[in-house]
Every structure is written in C-alpha cells, then in structure tokens.
Design a protein around this motif. Structure first.
Motif, PDB file in Angstrom:
ATOM      1  N   ARG A 199       0.818  -1.216   0.000  1.00  0.00           N
ATOM      2  CA  ARG A 199       0.000   0.000   0.000  1.00  0.00           C
ATOM      3  C   ARG A 199       0.848   1.261   0.000  1.00  0.00           C
ATOM      4  O   ARG A 199       0.335   2.357  -0.191  1.00  0.00           O
ATOM      5  CB  ARG A 199      -0.903   0.025   1.231  1.00  0.00           C
ATOM      6  N   ARG A 235      -7.254   5.982  -2.145  1.00  0.00           N
ATOM      7  CA  ARG A 235      -7.543   5.095  -1.016  1.00  0.00           C
ATOM      8  C   ARG A 235      -8.321   5.788   0.110  1.00  0.00           C
ATOM      9  O   ARG A 235      -9.293   5.214   0.625  1.00  0.00           O
ATOM     10  CB  ARG A 235      -6.243   4.474  -0.498  1.00  0.00           C
ATOM     11  N   PRO A 240      -7.229  -1.018  -5.263  1.00  0.00           N
ATOM     12  CA  PRO A 240      -8.258  -0.684  -4.274  1.00  0.00           C
ATOM     13  C   PRO A 240      -9.636  -0.475  -4.881  1.00  0.00           C
ATOM     14  O   PRO A 240     -10.635  -0.494  -4.158  1.00  0.00           O
ATOM     15  CB  PRO A 240      -7.728   0.611  -3.638  1.00  0.00           C
TER      16      PRO A 240
END
Length: 400
Positions: free
Chosen positions: A47, A285, A337
């Motif tokens: 991430r 995100r 995502p």
C-alpha cells in the motif's frame, strides 16, 4: 485472504490480518503472531505505508529472534527494504547487515534480494555504474528465480529511463513480459501466482507510465492488462480484439490501472480507445475508505452531505462520460483498491441525483483477458441464490 490481496484489495486483506494477529497473541501462539505481523507488513508495504510496514516487520523480527526461527534474516531484510523505499539508507544498512550475516548461503532467493538491495543503495548514492552492473548481473543469472531477475530487469529499465537513455529503457521494459512468463510457468499454485503478481505490480505500473509518456497509448493498455492476465488467465489482450468485442456486444469497456502516484483509465468503444490520467492509490484510497464507511453505516449516498461520492464520480466516471449515455452497457475492469468499490452506487455521470446502476447495465470483470476468453456456460440445472441474514438492522425485516 490470498485472493483479495492478489487482486489488489489490500484494505480487506489487511483488515483480516489485523484481526488475526491479536487473537494469536491472546492464545499464546507467538509463531502465528509473527506470521500475521509479517503478512500485515507485506500488505502495508504494498500500500506504500512504509512506516507502518516497518513497525510490523520489526515486531515480527523481534518474535523471530526470541523464538530462534529461521525467518530472522528474512524479517531483517524486510525491515531494511522499508527503509530503502523511504531512501533512509542509514536506517536500512544495519538491518541489511544483519540479514546478510544470518542468511543461509543456499537461500538463493534471499541472496538475490540482498544483492538487489545493495544495488539499490549504489543507485541511491549515485554510483550508477555499480548499480547498473549489479542489476545486469542479477537479471542475466539464470540460476536465480525469475521474480528476482524480473525485478532486477525492471529496476535496470528504470535506471536507464531516469538517466535519459530511453531506447535502452524501452528494450529492458520489453523484456519484462518474457521473464514474467518464465515466472508464471514455475508458479503452479494459485497463492504463489497471486503473491508473485503483487510483488511486481509496481514494475508494470512504471512500465505503463513510461509508455504513456512516450505517447504509446495502445501498448500501455496491453501491458497494463498483461499482469492480470498472468494472474487470472484468459485470452491474450490486443486492442483490436477489445474494440471488436465492444462492437459485437454493444458494450463500452472501462479498464482501470492503479499506480501508487497516478492511475489510468482506458475507455474502449468500437471506434476508439481513449486514455485518461487519474490520481494514484495514495489519493484514491482515503476517498474509497470514507465511501465504504458511508455505505456500511447504511446511509443513503444520495442524501448524505459527504462529498466523497461526488468526488469519486468525478474522478472515475466523468473522464468517460461522453461514452456512457443513459442506457449504456458497460464492461468494467477495476484494479487495486477499486475492487472494493461498488461502482453501481456512484452517481450517474449525467444525472447526479441518480445511482449509476439506474442509468447503466454494468458487468464487472477481474481482467480484460477473461472478457475475451470463450464463454464457459454451465450445463444442467441453474440456481438462484438469495441472501437472508439471521440478524437484520432496524428498520429492515427478515425476508418472508
């Protein structure tokens, strides 16, 4: 867990891991806690949350040292790698030294990873000939696992691109798929294939960016599709085939490719392919997390004052709005995502007070190649499955 992580839905995978680790600690299962911490660190690393990843890797390293496991050099290397991603060389070097000292000489994978790390340090210190030589050596060593060779090749291509050597960069980037095929042929289990895909996603994102910067829109589209094709199967992706599919089915195809700092959307119709630059995962995100929480709180996005739905619609659908008239049929292929986003609940690009599902028929696919693969229709009886949760929140009542 492997499925959601491999498809890029790191948020869901991380949620599962963060719940598993304290349960292992409470049960006195230190080894399991170490594993969950390490896997959570890997998700956080993917991430781009390197401080949080380093914290998990350090905790896993501490447990491994206390238990005397063989994983200690691997966790030390993982800590070092998080610091390398932050260009914090002084913090990385002691962990790299620990991993080098403890590594099993027969562990070729860890040995290659350590060699790659030393090459990255040379590159960061502007010792470019040393870095170039190291990357070339690793990429050419056929005794190493293909994923290590592929990472070296990708980093060599990036070094050339950053050194204003675009032709050499293009040649190395073009070699990535061939090495990738060798990798895939050696990864027979689905979980191995998914882990492999997650580890090289950034290399392909850089390759896609490189092609787009050169104005090579169609090769960039095919390259972005290649990584998911290697993970999930399906037919090879060629732009002409996608346009033929759009014409034959009357669909518009929306294909997303999400990178750390920038993303791309290709809108494919029977007559054209249009590419749009979107924000990267770092921007998307937080918006996705806010919107997901709004949905889970059973709030109507149309009536909420929260601007997240409007912002996501502007970012993800408005670039393709001209190809999405009311009544459109859409094949939608998300990435990273975006797999966690229910696109149907976004606002219609032409009627903001309506859900998009009210104006479009949307089919979601995990990869473009699966759209092109011959249909596999089940034979025999069919089934309709309807969910009926045991506990329903107010004011909803159980199904009859």
């Amino acid at each position: 867990l492997l499925a959601v992580a491999g498809l890029g839905d790191h948020d869901r995978a991380l949620d599962l891991l963060l719940r598993a680790e304290p349960l292992a600690v409470a049960a006195g299962q230190q080894h399991d806690a170490m594993v969950w911490l390490g896997q959570a660190g890997s998700i956080l690393f993917a991430r781009g949350d390197f401080p949080a990843a380093a914290e998990r890797f350090r905790r896993a390293l501490k447990i491994s040292e206390s238990l005397g496991t063989a994983f200690t050099p691997a966790w030390a290397y993982s800590v070092a790698r998080t610091y390398l991603e932050r260009n914090d060389l002084p913090a990385a070097e002691p962990y790299l030294a620990q991993a080098t000292k403890l590594a099993d000489p027969n562990d070729l994978a860890l040995g290659a990873a350590l060699a790659l790390s030393r090459a990255r340090i040379a590159e960061a210190q502007s010792r470019l000939p040393d870095a170039e030589s190291a990357y070339q050596s690793i990429a050419a060593d056929t005794t190493l696992a293909p994923p290590d060779r592929q990472e070296a090749l990708g980093r060599l291509a990036r070094l050339y691109a950053r050194s204003s050597r675009p032709n050499e960069a293009a040649n190395k980037y073009r070699d990535l798929p061939a090495v990738g095929e060798a990798t895939r042929s050696r990864l027979e289990r689905d979980d191995s294939r998914l882990s492999y895909g997650a580890s090289i996603a950034d290399l392909y994102a850089e390759y896609v960016d490189f092609l787009m910067e050169r104005g090579e829109t169609l090769p960039a589209l095919e390259t972005a599709a290649a990584i998911r094709g290697r993970l999930l199967g399906g037919a090879p992706v060629r732009t002409a085939s996608l346009r033929q599919l759009a014409a034959a089915t009357g669909h518009v195809i929306l294909f997303y490719s999400v990178g750390p700092t920038r993303s791309w959307l290709w809108t494919i119709t029977p007559t054209a392919v249009h590419a749009s630059l979107l924000p990267g995962a770092d921007t998307l995100r937080p918006l996705l997390a806010n919107y997901r929480q709004l949905i889970e709180d059973l709030r109507d996005p149309r009536q909420s004052e929260d601007p997240t739905r409007r912002r996501l619609t502007e970012l993800l659908l408005h670039p393709a709005a001209a190809a999405l008239p009311p009544g459109a049929h859409v094949y939608l292929v998300p990435d990273g995502p975006l797999h966690a986003l229910n696109f149907e609940t976004l606002a219609s690009p032409h009627h903001p007070d309506r859900y998009w599902i009210e104006d479009a028929t949307i089919t979601v696919a995990p990869a473009l190649g699966l759209l092109l693969a011959p249909a596999q229709r089940p034979s025999g009886a069919r089934a309709l499955l309807v969910g009926d949760p045991a506990v329903m929140p107010e004011p909803y009542q159980p199904l009859p």
